[in-house]
Design an enzyme around this catalytic site. Structure first.
Site, PDB file in Angstrom:
ATOM      1  CB  SER A 136      -0.896  -0.020   1.245  1.00 48.72           C
ATOM      2  OG  SER A 136      -1.601   1.201   1.351  1.00 48.72           O
ATOM      3  CE  LYS A 162      -4.722   0.167   0.703  1.00 52.08           C
ATOM      4  NZ  LYS A 162      -5.250  -0.609   1.854  1.00 52.08           N
ATOM      5  CE  LYS A 164      -3.860   4.501   1.971  1.00 49.11           C
ATOM      6  NZ  LYS A 164      -4.890   3.816   2.766  1.00 49.11           N
ATOM      7  CG  ASP A 189      -7.753   2.548   0.910  1.00 44.74           C
ATOM      8  OD1 ASP A 189      -8.923   2.969   1.062  1.00 44.74           O
ATOM      9  OD2 ASP A 189      -7.053   2.125   1.851  1.00 44.74           O
ATOM     10  CD  GLU A 214      -8.725  -0.741   1.369  1.00 45.95           C
ATOM     11  OE1 GLU A 214      -7.851  -1.093   0.543  1.00 45.95           O
ATOM     12  OE2 GLU A 214      -8.509  -0.682   2.583  1.00 45.95           O
ATOM     13  CG  ASP A 239     -10.062  -0.368   5.664  1.00 49.98           C
ATOM     14  OD1 ASP A 239     -10.225  -0.747   6.837  1.00 49.98           O
ATOM     15  OD2 ASP A 239      -9.008   0.211   5.309  1.00 49.98           O
ATOM     16  CE  LYS A 263      -6.695  -1.706   7.460  1.00 51.59           C
ATOM     17  NZ  LYS A 263      -6.597  -0.228   7.447  1.00 51.59           N
ATOM     18  N   GLY A 291      -3.541  -3.594   6.657  1.00 55.31           N
ATOM     19  CA  GLY A 291      -2.433  -3.260   7.547  1.00 55.31           C
ATOM     20  C   GLY A 291      -2.658  -1.930   8.234  1.00 55.31           C
TER      21      GLY A 291
HETATM   22  O1  OSB Z   1      -6.774   2.333   4.754  1.00 59.92           O
HETATM   23  O2  OSB Z   1      -5.750   0.484   4.643  1.00 59.92           O
HETATM   24  C1  OSB Z   1      -5.803   1.654   5.037  1.00 59.92           C
HETATM   25  C2  OSB Z   1      -2.537   2.638   6.734  1.00 59.92           C
HETATM   26  C3  OSB Z   1      -3.018   3.279   7.849  1.00 59.92           C
HETATM   27  C4  OSB Z   1      -4.378   3.383   8.026  1.00 59.92           C
HETATM   28  C5  OSB Z   1      -5.256   2.876   7.083  1.00 59.92           C
HETATM   29  C6  OSB Z   1      -4.771   2.222   5.962  1.00 59.92           C
HETATM   30  C7  OSB Z   1      -3.390   2.127   5.774  1.00 59.92           C
HETATM   31  C8  OSB Z   1      -2.761   1.520   4.618  1.00 59.92           C
HETATM   32  C9  OSB Z   1      -1.361   0.950   4.750  1.00 59.92           C
HETATM   33  O3  OSB Z   1      -3.285   1.494   3.522  1.00 59.92           O
HETATM   34  C10 OSB Z   1      -1.340  -0.430   5.319  1.00 59.92           C
HETATM   35  C11 OSB Z   1       0.030  -0.908   5.709  1.00 59.92           C
HETATM   36  O4  OSB Z   1       0.957  -0.820   4.894  1.00 59.92           O
HETATM   37  O5  OSB Z   1       0.193  -1.380   6.850  1.00 59.92           O
HETATM   38 MG    MG Z   2      -8.082   1.125   3.608  1.00 56.99          MG
END
Ligand code: OSB
Ligand code: MG
Length: 368
Positions: A136, A162, A164, A189, A214, A239, A263, A291
């Site tokens: 991500s 992934k 953002k 996401d 997402e 999520d 999660k 994560g």
């Molecule tokens: O939306 O999945 C998410 C990180 C912090 C809070 C929310 C998210 C994320 C990530 C990174 O997308 C996940 C990771 O690399 O641990």
């Molecule tokens: Mg997310």
């Protein structure tokens, strides 16, 4: 089993590269570690995944601390329990606060696996000996920088990218990625950055063969997501909206998503995560493990969970060195050819690096 002592470590670890979302940039991660001891002297570890500000969900490091110290630890200390599933039953009178509950429940699962002398993955019913991992990537300053970062992670072997997105940084961004990497498994996401008023933008994303989008809409919504899913071909993955088994059941019944990101912290622990996994398997809804920029303890829990059979899509649990100069477990989590090997040693499967914990610990408190 009886938990007779709990220690809360407040940790501060510097991330190798900042992680930027539409809410801001995270570089110094403050989080909690939980060490629990049972009457026979076994030690289990859990990690609190809330951040110091409530931008992802409502919990923070301080609200977790409050819940643990004033409610959850007193509820658990010296109670006779036979299985970690009983922890969430004990905590049931406390509304929500999933990340606080999960932090301590994870430590009990670790002890339970050690008592049975098996890896946590086995204790959970896991079947895979290695798990597929994606990456991500946070927001970057320019599209060109993002393309460079993506190509670096692809070279490292990550199986899925992934990125953002947010309003104003979406369709053109995805178009650029697709023209450079036409076949890469790709998803976006939105962390709740859109509403149904953005329907045209969300529909436009349909033309890029994304694996899924997402959490496009509000963090607590499942109704508008169901409407959106009827209008777009790209599968919606929820999520933030899924904070429990009941949320997952309702979202699936309503047709609010075709994929779920599980999660452990967001749903209140491993027991609840497993319930969601089992339900989704029955309903043929694929799941993957999200994560929270975890350190090694949380990462180890994610890996064990991901070994369950319906985790059929690459998760966000990447290698330790994607986040940290030095992780707090030994060995660190490594990725080879896009896979993490599920450890076969007892408990969470990694040694806790106490020297590293001491180094990054900024406060410590014991409860017994
Ligand atoms: O939306 O999945 C998410 C990180 C912090 C809070 C929310 C998210 C994320 C990530 C990174 O997308 C996940 C990771 O690399 O641990
Ligand atoms: Mg997310």
């Amino acid at each position: 089993m009886k938990i007779t002592k709990v220690t809360i470590y407040t940790m501060k670890m510097h991330m190798k590269s900042p992680f930027t979302t539409s809410f801001g940039t995270l570089q110094n991660k403050i989080f909690l570690l939980i060490e629990a001891k049972d009457e026979s002297g076994l030690t289990g570890w859990g990690e609190g995944v809330a951040f110091d500000a409530p931008w992802y969900t409502e919990e923070t490091v301080k609200t977790m601390y409050h819940m643990l110290e004033d409610f959850l630890i007193p509820m658990l200390l010296n109670k006779e329990i036979t299985h970690p599933d009983e922890v969430s039953q004990l905590f049931a009178p406390i509304r929500r606060n999933q990340m606080a509950k999960s932090a301590i429940e994870g430590a009990v699962w670790d002890i339970y696996a050690q008592q049975r002398n098996i890896p946590l993955s086995r204790a959970l019913g896991g079947v895979s000996d290695k798990i597929e991992v994606g990456i991500s990537i946070g927001l970057q300053n320019t599209t060109e920088e993002l393309l460079t970062v993506i190509s670096g992670f692809l070279q490292e072997g990550y199986k899925r990218i992934k990125v953002k997105i947010k309003p104003g940084n979406d369709v053109e961004l995805i178009r650029s990625i697709r023209s450079r990497f036409p076949d890469v498994p790709l998803m976006a996401d939105a962390n709740s950055a859109y509403t149904l008023a953005d329907m045209e933008t969300l529909k436009a994303l349909d033309s890029f063969n994304l694996m899924m989008i997402e959490q496009p809409l509000a963090c607590d919504d499942i109704v508008d997501h169901a409407r959106l899913q009827k209008e777009i071909k790209t599968p919606i993955c929820l999520d933030e909206s899924i904070t429990s088994f009941e949320d997952a059941r309702k979202a699936v019944e309503l047709g609010s998503c075709k994929v779920i990101n599980i999660k452990i912290g967001r749903v209140g622990g491993i027991t609840e995560a497993k319930k969601i996994h089992d339900y989704c398997a029955e309903k043929e809804i694929p799941v993957w493990c999200g994560g929270m920029l975890e350190a090694g303890i949380g990462r180890a829990h994610n890996i064990a969970l991901t070994s369950l059979s319906n985790f059929v899509m690459p998760g966000d649990t990447a290698a330790s060195n994607r986040y940290w100069e030095e992780d707090i477990i030994m060995p660190e989590v490594t990725v080879e050819d896009g896979f993490i090997t599920v450890p076969t040693t007892v408990g969470i499967g990694y040694e806790v690096n106490r020297a590293a914990i001491e180094k990054y610990c900024i406060a410590i408190k014991h409860y017994m």
